[in-house]
Design a protein around this motif. Structure first.
Motif, PDB file in Angstrom:
ATOM      1  N   GLY A  57       0.958  -1.188   0.027  1.00 30.28           N
ATOM      2  CA  GLY A  57       0.069   0.052   0.025  1.00 30.28           C
ATOM      3  C   GLY A  57       0.846   1.346  -0.028  1.00 30.28           C
ATOM      4  N   THR A  58       0.261   2.364   0.076  1.00 31.91           N
ATOM      5  CA  THR A  58       0.665   3.704   0.169  1.00 31.91           C
ATOM      6  C   THR A  58       1.012   4.145   1.543  1.00 31.91           C
ATOM      7  OG1 THR A  58      -0.031   4.051  -2.095  1.00 31.91           O
ATOM      8  CG2 THR A  58       0.839   6.111  -0.918  1.00 31.91           C
ATOM      9  N   ASP A  59       2.035   4.844   1.740  1.00 38.43           N
ATOM     10  CA  ASP A  59       2.245   5.421   3.317  1.00 38.43           C
ATOM     11  C   ASP A  59       2.699   6.891   2.784  1.00 38.43           C
ATOM     12  OD1 ASP A  59       3.032   5.704   5.769  1.00 38.43           O
ATOM     13  OD2 ASP A  59       4.931   4.630   5.853  1.00 38.43           O
ATOM     14  N   THR A  60       2.915   7.593   3.763  1.00 36.90           N
ATOM     15  CA  THR A  60       3.119   9.086   3.553  1.00 36.90           C
ATOM     16  C   THR A  60       4.707   9.183   3.602  1.00 36.90           C
ATOM     17  OG1 THR A  60       3.203   9.303   5.887  1.00 36.90           O
ATOM     18  CG2 THR A  60       1.051   9.501   5.078  1.00 36.90           C
ATOM     19  N   LYS A  61       5.431   8.318   3.775  1.00 43.59           N
ATOM     20  CA  LYS A  61       6.918   8.404   3.664  1.00 43.59           C
ATOM     21  C   LYS A  61       7.592   7.349   3.355  1.00 43.59           C
ATOM     22  CE  LYS A  61       7.186   7.235   8.670  1.00 43.59           C
ATOM     23  NZ  LYS A  61       5.729   6.900   8.688  1.00 43.59           N
ATOM     24  N   ARG A  62       8.825   7.451   2.805  1.00 39.14           N
ATOM     25  CA  ARG A  62       9.632   6.359   2.363  1.00 39.14           C
ATOM     26  C   ARG A  62      10.511   5.686   3.551  1.00 39.14           C
ATOM     27  NH1 ARG A  62      14.577   4.525   0.977  1.00 39.14           N
ATOM     28  NH2 ARG A  62      14.593   2.822  -0.781  1.00 39.14           N
ATOM     29  N   ASN A  63       9.948   4.390   4.178  1.00 43.24           N
ATOM     30  CA  ASN A  63      10.596   3.902   5.338  1.00 43.24           C
ATOM     31  C   ASN A  63      10.626   2.426   5.249  1.00 43.24           C
ATOM     32  OD1 ASN A  63      11.712   3.416   7.956  1.00 43.24           O
ATOM     33  ND2 ASN A  63       9.718   3.359   8.876  1.00 43.24           N
ATOM     34  N   HIS A  64      11.702   1.745   5.499  1.00 40.42           N
ATOM     35  CA  HIS A  64      11.854   0.300   4.988  1.00 40.42           C
ATOM     36  C   HIS A  64      10.788  -0.542   5.909  1.00 40.42           C
ATOM     37  CE1 HIS A  64      15.523   1.272   3.004  1.00 40.42           C
ATOM     38  NE2 HIS A  64      15.766  -0.054   2.674  1.00 40.42           N
ATOM     39  N   ALA A  65      10.692  -0.123   7.370  1.00 43.44           N
ATOM     40  CA  ALA A  65       9.763  -0.902   8.144  1.00 43.44           C
ATOM     41  C   ALA A  65       8.197  -0.987   7.547  1.00 43.44           C
ATOM     42  CB  ALA A  65       9.671  -0.268   9.487  1.00 43.44           C
ATOM     43  N   TYR A  66       7.443  -1.960   7.758  1.00 42.38           N
ATOM     44  CA  TYR A  66       6.354  -2.195   7.464  1.00 42.38           C
ATOM     45  C   TYR A  66       5.432  -1.061   8.044  1.00 42.38           C
ATOM     46  CZ  TYR A  66       7.252  -7.080   6.055  1.00 42.38           C
ATOM     47  OH  TYR A  66       7.670  -8.142   5.777  1.00 42.38           O
ATOM     48  N   PRO A  67       4.593  -0.307   7.381  1.00 43.88           N
ATOM     49  CA  PRO A  67       3.792   0.790   7.920  1.00 43.88           C
ATOM     50  C   PRO A  67       2.604   0.269   8.422  1.00 43.88           C
ATOM     51  CG  PRO A  67       3.325   0.774   5.865  1.00 43.88           C
ATOM     52  CD  PRO A  67       4.591  -0.218   5.876  1.00 43.88           C
ATOM     53  N   GLU A  68       1.835   0.698   9.607  1.00 39.60           N
ATOM     54  CA  GLU A  68       0.769   0.442  10.109  1.00 39.60           C
ATOM     55  C   GLU A  68      -0.280   1.199   9.687  1.00 39.60           C
ATOM     56  OE1 GLU A  68       1.054   0.922  14.322  1.00 39.60           O
ATOM     57  OE2 GLU A  68       2.676  -0.629  14.665  1.00 39.60           O
ATOM     58  N   ASN A  69      -1.544   0.627   9.373  1.00 35.87           N
ATOM     59  CA  ASN A  69      -2.869   1.024   9.141  1.00 35.87           C
ATOM     60  C   ASN A  69      -2.965   1.909   7.830  1.00 35.87           C
ATOM     61  OD1 ASN A  69      -3.800   0.843  11.511  1.00 35.87           O
ATOM     62  ND2 ASN A  69      -2.673   2.696  12.313  1.00 35.87           N
ATOM     63  N   VAL A  70      -2.173   1.090   6.563  1.00 36.35           N
ATOM     64  CA  VAL A  70      -2.257   1.323   5.253  1.00 36.35           C
ATOM     65  C   VAL A  70      -3.196   0.149   4.546  1.00 36.35           C
ATOM     66  CG1 VAL A  70      -0.230   2.667   5.275  1.00 36.35           C
ATOM     67  CG2 VAL A  70      -0.305   0.230   4.700  1.00 36.35           C
ATOM     68  N   GLU A  71      -3.846   0.406   3.759  1.00 35.55           N
ATOM     69  CA  GLU A  71      -4.631  -0.694   2.897  1.00 35.55           C
ATOM     70  C   GLU A  71      -3.880  -1.120   1.623  1.00 35.55           C
ATOM     71  OE1 GLU A  71      -7.654  -2.145   3.393  1.00 35.55           O
ATOM     72  OE2 GLU A  71      -7.360  -1.042   5.548  1.00 35.55           O
ATOM     73  N   PRO A  72      -3.731  -2.401   1.438  1.00 29.85           N
ATOM     74  CA  PRO A  72      -2.810  -2.925   0.064  1.00 29.85           C
ATOM     75  C   PRO A  72      -3.617  -2.143  -1.012  1.00 29.85           C
ATOM     76  CG  PRO A  72      -3.701  -4.580   1.787  1.00 29.85           C
ATOM     77  CD  PRO A  72      -4.511  -3.256   2.142  1.00 29.85           C
ATOM     78  N   THR A  73      -2.738  -1.696  -2.039  1.00 27.78           N
ATOM     79  CA  THR A  73      -3.060  -1.591  -3.582  1.00 27.78           C
ATOM     80  C   THR A  73      -3.377  -2.932  -4.195  1.00 27.78           C
ATOM     81  OG1 THR A  73      -1.886   0.390  -3.399  1.00 27.78           O
ATOM     82  CG2 THR A  73      -2.418  -0.534  -5.425  1.00 27.78           C
ATOM     83  N   ILE A  74      -4.503  -3.006  -4.724  1.00 30.64           N
ATOM     84  CA  ILE A  74      -4.701  -4.332  -5.594  1.00 30.64           C
ATOM     85  C   ILE A  74      -5.192  -3.836  -6.947  1.00 30.64           C
ATOM     86  CG2 ILE A  74      -6.614  -6.239  -5.765  1.00 30.64           C
ATOM     87  CD1 ILE A  74      -7.392  -5.762  -2.899  1.00 30.64           C
ATOM     88  N   PHE A  75      -4.428  -4.364  -7.891  1.00 25.32           N
ATOM     89  CA  PHE A  75      -4.232  -4.042  -9.321  1.00 25.32           C
ATOM     90  C   PHE A  75      -4.445  -5.101 -10.336  1.00 25.32           C
ATOM     91  CE2 PHE A  75      -1.433  -3.145 -12.968  1.00 25.32           C
ATOM     92  CZ  PHE A  75      -2.655  -2.466 -13.890  1.00 25.32           C
ATOM     93  N   CYS A  76      -4.986  -5.211 -11.094  1.00 23.24           N
ATOM     94  CA  CYS A  76      -5.316  -6.439 -11.840  1.00 23.24           C
ATOM     95  C   CYS A  76      -5.613  -5.800 -13.346  1.00 23.24           C
ATOM     96  CB  CYS A  76      -6.535  -7.408 -11.381  1.00 23.24           C
ATOM     97  SG  CYS A  76      -6.554  -7.805  -9.735  1.00 23.24           S
ATOM     98  N   PHE A  77      -5.052  -6.535 -14.253  1.00 24.49           N
ATOM     99  CA  PHE A  77      -5.359  -6.449 -15.859  1.00 24.49           C
ATOM    100  C   PHE A  77      -5.285  -7.618 -16.519  1.00 24.49           C
ATOM    101  CE2 PHE A  77      -0.943  -5.673 -15.991  1.00 24.49           C
ATOM    102  CZ  PHE A  77      -0.456  -6.089 -17.611  1.00 24.49           C
ATOM    103  N   ALA A  78      -6.261  -7.506 -17.780  1.00 26.95           N
ATOM    104  CA  ALA A  78      -6.097  -8.686 -18.612  1.00 26.95           C
ATOM    105  C   ALA A  78      -5.296  -8.479 -19.829  1.00 26.95           C
ATOM    106  CB  ALA A  78      -7.382  -9.235 -18.879  1.00 26.95           C
ATOM    107  N   PHE A  79      -4.766  -9.278 -20.598  1.00 30.84           N
ATOM    108  CA  PHE A  79      -4.144  -9.065 -21.948  1.00 30.84           C
ATOM    109  C   PHE A  79      -4.071 -10.328 -22.647  1.00 30.84           C
ATOM    110  CE2 PHE A  79      -1.489 -10.668 -18.533  1.00 30.84           C
ATOM    111  CZ  PHE A  79      -0.698 -11.625 -19.035  1.00 30.84           C
ATOM    112  N   GLY A  80      -4.184 -10.141 -23.728  1.00 30.75           N
ATOM    113  CA  GLY A  80      -4.178 -11.208 -24.999  1.00 30.75           C
ATOM    114  C   GLY A  80      -2.792 -12.057 -24.880  1.00 30.75           C
ATOM    115  N   ILE A  81      -3.035 -13.467 -25.003  1.00 29.06           N
ATOM    116  CA  ILE A  81      -1.846 -14.458 -24.960  1.00 29.06           C
ATOM    117  C   ILE A  81      -2.208 -15.341 -26.096  1.00 29.06           C
ATOM    118  CG2 ILE A  81      -1.583 -14.488 -22.530  1.00 29.06           C
ATOM    119  CD1 ILE A  81      -3.172 -17.103 -22.058  1.00 29.06           C
ATOM    120  N   LYS A  82      -0.977 -16.044 -26.387  1.00 27.88           N
ATOM    121  CA  LYS A  82      -1.240 -16.906 -27.554  1.00 27.88           C
ATOM    122  C   LYS A  82      -1.899 -18.062 -27.287  1.00 27.88           C
ATOM    123  CE  LYS A  82       3.277 -19.157 -26.769  1.00 27.88           C
ATOM    124  NZ  LYS A  82       4.674 -19.582 -27.294  1.00 27.88           N
ATOM    125  N   SER A  83      -2.311 -18.883 -28.275  1.00 26.22           N
ATOM    126  CA  SER A  83      -2.975 -20.229 -28.172  1.00 26.22           C
ATOM    127  C   SER A  83      -1.683 -21.443 -27.774  1.00 26.22           C
ATOM    128  CB  SER A  83      -3.523 -20.805 -29.559  1.00 26.22           C
ATOM    129  OG  SER A  83      -4.568 -19.662 -30.119  1.00 26.22           O
TER     130      SER A  83
END
Length: 287
Positions: A97-123
């Motif tokens: 998810g998105t935090d308010t700063k850059r910090n290596h430690a896992y942030p608390e109280n952030v929601e995961p970012t969920i991103f999905c997309f479809a694309f053509g594939i060969k037979s």
């Protein structure tokens, strides 16, 4: 036009926007999956989803969906992209998810970012030794991290190895550890055949628990007509194998006929590949 899914909303892919402070962008802090659908039928959908859920748990990213809810979401996304063709892949990317700063430690109280997309594939490739695409590989020492069983979005090590193969005019790079033991390819699992026996490295932290790999192993063992072993495989065995295969959701079972500029076996696609590919093809929609 490809329709994407981003944090609960379906929208045109080109309109999807993610903050530069997203930890997926800053750290590669996330999990991903790529799942094929042929004529609307998925291959290994629930095993893919369960692997993803397991990966999220290992790296402590909150998962707010059940496996069935993930299935519904992805099936809906495929349906919304039916105009892209009969054969589609869906890419699923979940970052911490998105935090308010850059910090290596896992942030608390952030929601995961969920991103999905479809694309053509060969037979799918034909189960015909005379017509299937033949792969050419190089081999190189595996210099990635020691947690390859996690399908992390942090793929720079894989990308560098893949580029080694690409830059030398080959399809892939086959990797081995410091002991000279086969691990996997830069974007795939690996199998060898010698004297009619199929062998593949043991599942551990050095290799990804590939869904296609698992379908191949399970379907061949259920069929019973071929012998398959999961064991340590040395690079000497690879170089003296009758057949070498690389496997993934996009490649399915790809026969390798050249390794480091030398022919594999007799330099032709083998009979065991053809038998195994037919067994896998008959079973793949059951997973």
């Amino acid at each position: 036009m490809s329709i994407a899914y981003l944090n609960g909303e379906y929208l045109p892919l080109e309109e999807a926007r993610i903050s530069p402070l997203d930890r997926g962008f800053l750290f590669g802090d996330g999990i991903y999956e790529v799942i094929p659908y042929y004529n609307g039928k998925s291959v290994g959908l629930m095993p893919h989803i369960n692997r993803m859920i397991n990966g999220l748990s290992i790296i402590e990213i909150k998962n707010s969906h059940t496996a069935d809810e993930w299935k519904t979401l992805l099936d809906d996304l495929i349906a919304k992209n039916s105009d892209l063709g009969e054969n589609l892949g869906v890419y699923v990317h979940i970052s911490r998810g998105t935090d308010t700063k850059r910090n290596h430690a896992y942030p608390e109280n952030v929601e995961p970012t969920i991103f999905c997309f479809a694309f053509g594939i060969k037979s799918p490739e034909p189960a015909d030794r005379t017509k299937v695409h033949q792969y050419s590989l190089i081999s190189t020492e595996d210099l990635r991290w020691q947690r390859c069983h996690i399908k992390s979005t942090a793929l720079l090590g894989n990308v560098i190895h893949y580029q080694e193969g690409h830059s030398s005019g080959n399809d892939e790079a086959l990797l081995y550890n410091a002991k000279g033991e086969l691990t996997e390819g830069s974007s795939c699992n690996a199998f060898i055949v010698k004297d009619g026996v199929i062998s593949t490295p043991i599942q551990d932290n050095q290799i990804l628990p590939g869904i296609t790999r698992r379908i191949i192993i399970d379907s061949i063992k259920a069929d019973g007509s071929l012998k398959l072993e999961e064991r340590t495989v040395t690079m000497d065995e690879v170089r003296n194998a009758d057949e070498v295969w690389v496997t993934s959701s996009s490649k399915e079972i790809a026969p390798v006929t050249k390794l480091d500029g030398k022919p594999v076996g007799n330099g032709e696609v083998g009979e065991i590949w053809e038998k195994a590919f037919n067994i896998y093809t008959a079973a793949k929609f059951d997973y």
